[in-house]
Design a protein around this motif. Structure first.
Motif: not given
Length: 217
Positions: A10-18, A76-85, A143-153
């Motif tokens: 669902r997160a990937l489908a939303r990303l492809a739309d937004v 990647w804006p929800s982390m601000d620690m470089g691009p996705l590898l 430091r923990v910065v996001a609850p999961s990878l899905v949240h990051v997307l």
């Protein structure tokens, strides 16, 4: 699919739309599907840990943000620690880190998923329920910065719809607004997290699943 991969789909489908509408530069930076060889190399690099199904689904859809002829990639804006590898770079980095980094600096249960310079975010591979995302930038404590990878997307789609993407480089002016929106968006998930968000974790008190506790040198 299990609930985590359903959520990632669902997160990937939303990303492809937004993103094509609200973040075209970020969208254009995403790669195509990972090759089978690169995915298998990554599986080998993280062993004995298993690649999370949601990460595999992400890579089979977008293999990170690969470099194109030296062009500067948006972070990647929800982390601000470089691009996705890409998977290949993840695998190479994992093998190097395990060989050269001290145990109090790095957990074998972490997989670097974004990086630029000293900044990097890592995915916790130790949890079968979907691991948290950690800021493991040096020389600071993790430091923990996001609850999961899905949240990051999914967080990126929310930021894009709110007009809070900076597609060129870090923008200090957008930082507080981004942080506030993500904190509100993830509030319920943080309430059930075993780790306090954005709080430094001393290596001497790392969870046992991360290979701790460690004695500081």
């Amino acid at each position: 699919m299990d609930p985590l991969t359903d959520d990632m789909a669902r997160a990937l489908a939303r990303l492809a739309d937004v993103l094509p509408r609200c973040g075209p530069e970020l969208w254009a930076s995403l790669g195509g599907p990972v090759s089978d060889d690169d995915l298998e190399a990554l599986r080998g690099a993280v062993a004995p840990f298993v690649l999370p199904a949601e990460l595999v689904l992400l890579l089979r859809t977008h293999d990170g943000q690969p470099e194109h002829q030296g062009t500067r990639l948006p972070w990647w804006p929800s982390m601000d620690m470089g691009p996705l590898l890409p998977a290949r770079v993840m695998a190479e980095g994992q093998l190097q880190l395990r060989e050269h980094v001290e145990p109090w600096q790095w957990s074998r249960a972490w997989l670097s998923i974004s990086r630029e310079g000293w900044w990097q975010s890592v995915l916790d591979l130790s949890s079968p329920q979907g691991g948290v995302v950690v800021d493991a930038s040096w020389p600071d404590l993790p430091r923990v910065v996001a609850p999961s990878l899905v949240h990051v997307l999914d967080g990126v789609s929310t930021l894009a719809e709110a007009g809070l993407l900076d597609e060129h480089e870090q923008d200090v002016a957008l930082g507080p607004a981004r942080d506030s929106l993500l904190a509100e968006l993830w509030a319920d998930s943080w309430a059930h997290s075993p780790y306090p968000p954005r709080t430094e974790i001393d290596p001497g008190t790392w969870p046992a699943a991360w290979g701790g506790p460690h004695a500081l040198p």
